[in-house]
Design an enzyme around this catalytic site. Structure first.
Site, mmCIF file in Angstrom:
data_model
loop_
_atom_site.group_PDB
_atom_site.id
_atom_site.type_symbol
_atom_site.label_atom_id
_atom_site.label_comp_id
_atom_site.label_asym_id
_atom_site.label_seq_id
_atom_site.Cartn_x
_atom_site.Cartn_y
_atom_site.Cartn_z
ATOM 1 N N ASP A 189 13.229 32.446 11.980
ATOM 2 C CA ASP A 189 14.138 31.577 12.552
ATOM 3 C C ASP A 189 14.667 32.141 13.909
ATOM 4 O OD1 ASP A 189 14.452 29.600 10.458
ATOM 5 O OD2 ASP A 189 15.655 30.754 9.471
ATOM 6 N N LYS A 211 10.766 26.101 16.604
ATOM 7 C CA LYS A 211 9.923 25.398 17.707
ATOM 8 C C LYS A 211 9.269 24.190 16.840
ATOM 9 C CE LYS A 211 6.421 26.026 21.315
ATOM 10 N NZ LYS A 211 5.374 26.959 22.053
#
Length: 395
Positions: A189, A211
């Site tokens: 994360d 992403k």
């Protein structure tokens, strides 16, 4: 090839990083920790690197590299997978007599990054003559010795949900760090301590969960798919999550997805910021004679939202400590609702930004005035809000 080991004092000195992908994401935190002035040149950045730029810790030129970018740099890190582009950077650095590290081809580089382990003020760096795996193995042996733990390398299967802690890389558990060292795939994360990523073996597949595109629900489905798919391929997958996997971390959803696919899951709890951040700011969430309970709630949805599951009237009536995570954006609505439901406006309140990191900031105020105080001080996420008399208990 023999190399001359050397420690660089980078404080206040410019380091150029060419590339904004996964490799740069792993390298930049260590450069920043060393005090370097980091300039990144890349058309795009990972969310983790963008977070460093947004926080003012690094600068970013959103374009392709030009030779003049090397001017004034003490060190260059090439973090691109295009050999031609990397060679262009190497040539510019060679011409200017600046040492250059290349992630794509260490033989073409003029400097190597050693295998590193950090324990408090002790940093151990192991160089090698081309045998990177051996250097990593020696590094790991030293790390185990420093931890007063025998060096072991057990076989792991499936998925490990590992809590990385609130931000300080030393607050991950010993077990969590050991599993991370054994991982074949790491899915991380945005709030994971970047220094932990810098210790990954070079062959580890790194997936930046921040992403993954689409909306939150679709992104979570994609994360679940990656965890299951890689595990079924026989790889050991570590899902590295900021704080604790099961405290607003969707660890339960990931565990269910793995269980349904027949993938074994190991859960390694982490230090949650809901307790750690207040503690490091001198605020105990419970205190004898002051608070016999504390409640942790998510503030990512405002109180008046139809999807909110929080019983705000009940919370307003409690006498103990209220800890709000992810609530900075809705802080004004949250405090107004608590006051409207009967919590006194003069109730002590505090906000702790980036607890446990070198960027930690905190302020103390009251329930009625904390929103304005946060705006004036420029406090930004991630931040933990603490409401209750414990704010002044240990002052």
């Amino acid at each position: 090839m023999s190399v001359y080991p050397l420690g660089l004092k980078l404080t206040g000195r410019r380091v150029l990083v060419v590339g904004g992908g996964a490799v740069a994401t792993r390298r930049v935190p260590a450069l920043l920790a060393a005090g370097a002035v980091v300039d990144i040149v890349s058309p795009e950045l990972t969310p983790a690197l963008r977070g460093q730029v947004d926080a003012g810790r690094a600068t970013w030129s959103a374009r392709r590299f030009t030779p003049s970018d090397v001017d004034g740099a003490w060190l260059v890190h090439v973090a691109v997978d295009d050999p031609a582009a990397a060679e262009q950077v190497s040539a510019a650095a060679e011409e200017r007599r600046v040492f250059c590290v290349r992630a794509d081809d260490r033989e073409a580089a003029t400097a190597w990054t050693p295998a590193v382990t950090r324990h408090g003020q002790v940093t151990v760096a192991v160089t090698d003559g081309g045998d990177r795996r051996r250097a990593m193995a020696v590094r790991d042996l030293v790390a185990h010795a420093l931890e007063s733990s025998p060096p072991v390398a057990p076989e792991h299967k499936g998925v490990a949900l590992v809590g990385a802690g609130p931000g300080d890389p030393e607050l991950i558990t010993v077990k969590g760090r050991r599993l991370l060292a054994a991982a074949d795939v790491v899915v991380a994360d945005r709030l994971v301590p970047g220094m932990l990523l810098g210790e990954l073996r070079p062959e580890v597949e790194f997936v930046d969960a921040a992403k993954i595109p689409y909306g939150p629900a679709a992104a979570q489905e994609e994360i679940n798919r990656i965890l299951v798919e890689r595990a079924l391929e026989g790889k050991f997958v570590v899902r590295l999550k900021g704080g604790d996997p099961f405290v607003f971390g969707r660890g339960g959803e990931e565990a269910i997805a793995c269980a349904q696919a027949g993938v074994p899951v190991l859960v390694v709890p982490g230090v949650t910021s809901s307790i750690a951040a207040p503690a490091l700011a001198g605020i105990p969430v419970t205190h004898r004679g002051v608070a016999h309970e504390f409640t942790v709630v998510s503030g990512h949805i405002p109180p008046d939202h139809p999807d909110s599951l929080v019983d705000w009237p009940a919370l307003a009536g409690l006498r103990g400590t209220l800890v709000v995570l992810m609530g900075l954006k809705n802080l004004g609505k949250i405090t107004a609702r608590l006051i409207a439901e009967g919590r006194p406006a003069e109730t002590p309140a505090a906000v702790v930004q980036e607890g446990s990191t070198s960027h930690q900031r905190s302020l103390r105020s009251t329930l009625g005035e904390v929103t304005a105080a946060v705006a004036e001080a420029g406090i930004r996420p991630p931040a933990v809000v603490v409401i209750g008399d414990v704010v002044h208990a240990a002052v």
